[in-house]
Write a protein that holds these residues in place. Sequence first.
Motif, short mmCIF file in Angstrom:
data_model
loop_
_atom_site.label_atom_id
_atom_site.label_comp_id
_atom_site.label_asym_id
_atom_site.label_seq_id
_atom_site.Cartn_x
_atom_site.Cartn_y
_atom_site.Cartn_z
N ASP A 41 -2.20 -25.53 9.94
CA ASP A 41 -1.45 -26.64 9.33
C ASP A 41 -1.31 -26.45 7.83
OD1 ASP A 41 -3.90 -27.35 8.18
OD2 ASP A 41 -4.31 -28.91 9.66
N ASP A 42 -0.85 -27.48 7.16
CA ASP A 42 -0.55 -27.38 5.73
C ASP A 42 -1.80 -27.20 4.87
OD1 ASP A 42 2.10 -27.63 6.30
OD2 ASP A 42 2.23 -29.77 5.79
N GLU A 43 -2.96 -27.41 5.46
CA GLU A 43 -4.21 -27.21 4.71
C GLU A 43 -4.93 -25.94 5.16
OE1 GLU A 43 -5.09 -29.21 2.25
OE2 GLU A 43 -3.29 -30.42 2.63
N ASP A 59 0.87 -21.63 15.12
CA ASP A 59 1.35 -23.01 15.01
C ASP A 59 0.23 -23.97 14.63
OD1 ASP A 59 3.89 -22.21 15.66
OD2 ASP A 59 3.77 -22.83 17.77
N GLU A 60 -1.01 -23.62 14.97
CA GLU A 60 -2.12 -24.51 14.67
C GLU A 60 -2.62 -24.39 13.23
OE1 GLU A 60 -5.30 -24.66 17.47
OE2 GLU A 60 -4.03 -25.58 18.99
N ARG A 83 1.92 -19.64 5.33
CA ARG A 83 0.58 -20.08 4.98
C ARG A 83 -0.26 -18.87 4.54
NH1 ARG A 83 -0.15 -24.00 2.95
NH2 ARG A 83 -2.36 -23.95 3.44
#
Length: 548
Positions: free
Chosen positions: A423-425, A420-421, A455
């Motif tokens: 992120d989009d980057e 979950d950690e 991701r």
Amino acid sequence: MSEPTAGPEAAAGLAVRGADAVDRSAPASVREALVARDVPGRLARRDPTLWGPEAEAEAKVRLGWLDTHRRSRELLPQLAELAAELEDLDHVVLAGMGGSSLAAETITRSLGRPLTVLDTTDPGRIRAALADRLERTVVVVASKSGTTVETDSHRRAYWQAFLDAGMTEAEAARHFVVVTDPGSPLEATANEMGVVVVPADPEVGGRYAALTAFGLLPAALAGVGVIELLDDAEAFAASLDRDRDNPALALGAALAAAATTGRATVALVGDGTGLDGLGDWAEQLLAESTGKAGAGILPVVVESPSAPGATGPGVLTVSHGGALTAGDVPGAGLAPDLAVNGPLGAHFLAWEYATAVASVVLGVNPFDQPDVAASKQHTARILERGEPAGAPSSTDGPVEVYAPAGFPTDLDGALRRLVDEVDDEGYLAVTAYLDPVADADAARLRAALAAVTGRPVTFGWGPRFLHSTGQFHKGGPPVGSFLQLTGAVDVDLPVPGRPYSFGQLQAAQAAGDRQALVDRGRPVLRLHLTDRPTGLARLLDAIGRWPA
């Protein structure tokens, strides 16, 4: 599926498709800017100022890859003589890390020749290698610096095994060939052992050394006609100073254009046309060359065109393989942003050139690896002082959970928090300090996690990846999250002449890598498998039950 709209840019049998479209996606043409600065001509002339004043001193002595294919022809008589002299030793073992082994592995896998690559410190894998056709084994010990701890440990283990098998020192020496830089500590050791030394090209860094003795010697001993690789590179090299009809420039400009416009992740996808392992080699080249100073291109080796992670937001999809026949569509059913196809010798030179060109745009030195030493230093301290004691956060059957501060302590909760950690980057890196053969199922975690995260997810065997993507992990953009796997050692193996065993070395390398990542603020979840097969099954089952 239709072919990429832009036609191919080709030279000497190697074609790059789709590069113009990627370049046009940038606000301004990266390729035109490179040509305006005369980068193709300056690189062909070995201009060391291309990467800025801080890189100049190193670049002066690291641009030999541009024409090492010519100098390597001088090795051919020696390689042929060695192959004939050692014809009865038909089990070739390559002990080398990173750039000292990946090219040879790519060559032999692509051409269907047997080669055992030993780039692990797992005692189970090393025991298995030592038990395999020992009397018919020739060990290529490959290290540019001559100080690589893994390779030195392999050398020691094989030397002791040959002596234990009843060989004299002179007989044992016949079972070794060393590749290293002239004047390195390994050259001195080889001379003391009475072992043949084949010199490496001192003007070529390890990850650019595919067409030097590092790539060519093991391949030649394994039965590859390496002159064809040099011929292909020679033919392709004529295109490198051109502004047009320069596929390596097209590839480098496209990589840079994507990286500077939100697509800094490169999915490397084999298209099934015969160049097995090329992605692993290109992964090391791209990650270690560009991943520094908070910048970089993140390569992700994807198992097949249909595997999770081949496409996605922020991803540049690059398929690669051998030459395509008339009517073939690049990508093997995948619609790649770029497709690179051609002979292997040309591939090596094209990717090296493209990486150097992309580094010009990114503003990084493509020839150093400033953050690799951190893990090594921590490992050395742990070997000397011992690993700090620590109890697991929780235990779930065969899996001990060592969760970072603030994470849930149970297995499912800790895994979910780590995912979950991202992120989009960000990206997730799975690093497995296990046996790459006996514990091969660990590699399935990459696709499983990519399917549920959406991701980029990379996978690396430890300590192999420390000499590859490890530089990117520490020096690249600080957006990585890390799942580290370690495993119980049932039967350890001492490193002859050292006060530690392979199991202790492996554990210290894992701990040293964790510390280097934590020092840089990266989240690391360690899962220790007290029973490796059932532990891996437990992890795959847990992730497989998550909703996609």
